[in-house]
Design a protein around this motif. Structure first.
Motif, PDB file in Angstrom:
ATOM      1  N   TYR A   1      57.681   9.345  36.279  1.00 20.75           N
ATOM      2  CA  TYR A   1      57.122   8.632  35.122  1.00 20.75           C
ATOM      3  C   TYR A   1      57.974   7.422  34.724  1.00 20.75           C
ATOM      4  CZ  TYR A   1      55.446   7.579  30.464  1.00 20.75           C
ATOM      5  OH  TYR A   1      54.943   6.928  29.369  1.00 20.75           O
TER       6      TYR A   1
ATOM      7  N   LEU B   1      53.530  11.640  36.598  1.00 24.33           N
ATOM      8  CA  LEU B   1      53.566  12.016  35.186  1.00 24.33           C
ATOM      9  C   LEU B   1      54.842  12.752  34.823  1.00 24.33           C
ATOM     10  CD1 LEU B   1      50.046  13.230  33.987  1.00 24.33           C
ATOM     11  CD2 LEU B   1      51.484  11.431  33.008  1.00 24.33           C
TER      12      LEU B   1
ATOM     13  N   TYR C   1      49.128   8.758  28.358  1.00 22.18           N
ATOM     14  CA  TYR C   1      50.009   9.207  29.439  1.00 22.18           C
ATOM     15  C   TYR C   1      51.441   9.404  28.958  1.00 22.18           C
ATOM     16  CZ  TYR C   1      46.225   8.745  32.747  1.00 22.18           C
ATOM     17  OH  TYR C   1      45.032   8.922  33.418  1.00 22.18           O
TER      18      TYR C   1
END
Length: 243
Positions: A132, A128, A41
């Motif tokens: 994030y 994301l 990620y």
């Protein structure tokens, strides 16, 4: 740096996985990406920011399912729910970009041998990109699917509905039962693997499964319903023994 080839293909999962020596899931404590989920990620975030990716609607989420072959080639398992793709088109497109452009994929390993394996992951663009945080792992935000009366009740209902199969068929082997709980709380895509090549057995399996068609509370990512895989590895003998 080399970009791994990207293939999208439709295939019959029950037959191809074992003929091609692919695993249905990664062995315990093995990751599909160098650096594990956190590393995956982190690289996904870096790529999306660098490429100025458009952030999606906050309700969009997608869960791609892929095969990482022993050669590190990525093959996308076609989604059987086109409506889901349509409703989450932005998240789907970003997922495809990440699959095509990230590079540190890892095959599974069993007794020193590299094998292809199936895996899946959650792509929630909001967390994301703008939301994030270092160390991000979306599964920490997931509430698992829940059977109406809990998993203990499910175990009991499962045995009650399937025990005739255990007695009727002379099968003595490890077997895996798998299904998904859809975003609507329904059991979908149920299968047995390795494949049982007995038509009568598979008909009876579907009949037994119909006895479990209760409405589940679907898994959720934060407050967004998502699909969840449920797997029951066990020993198929006169009586089912859950592992």
């Amino acid at each position: 740096m080399m970009r791994y080839r990207f293939y999208v293909f439709l295939f019959l999962l029950n037959t191809i996985l074992f003929k091609a020596q692919l695993l249905d899931e990664y062995p315990k404590n093995q990751d599909f990406y160098e650096g594990g989920l956190v590393g995956f990620y982190q690289e996904a975030h870096d790529y999306l920011v660098k490429s100025n990716a458009k952030e999606c609607n906050e309700n969009e989420i997608y869960q791609p399912r892929i095969i990482v072959t022993k050669e590190k080639v990525i093959k996308l398992i076609q989604d059987s729910d086109p409506e889901n793709i349509s409703k989450n088109k932005c998240a789907y497109d970003l997922s495809m970009e990440l699959i095509k452009n990230l590079e540190k994929w890892k095959p599974a390993e069993v007794k020193g041998n590299k094998l292809g394996a199936v895996t899946e992951f959650i792509i929630y663009p909001k967390d994301l990109i703008s939301g994030y945080k270092i160390g991000y792992n979306p599964y920490k935000n997931v509430t698992p699917a829940q059977y109406p009366s809990g998993y203990t009740a499910f175990d009991s209902d499962f045995v009650d509905n399937f025990k005739f199969l255990f007695r009727k068929y002379d099968l003595n082997d490890d077997i895996n039962l798998e299904f998904y709980i859809s975003r609507e709380g329904e059991i979908v895509n149920a299968r047995i693997y390795p494949e049982v090549k007995n038509e009568a057995f598979n008909i009876d399996f579907k009949k037994a499964l119909s006895g479990l068609k209760k409405k589940w509370k679907p898994a959720q990512y934060s407050d967004i319903p998502i699909k969840q895989r449920v797997a029951f590895p066990g020993k198929f003998t006169a009586y089912f023994q859950k592992k």
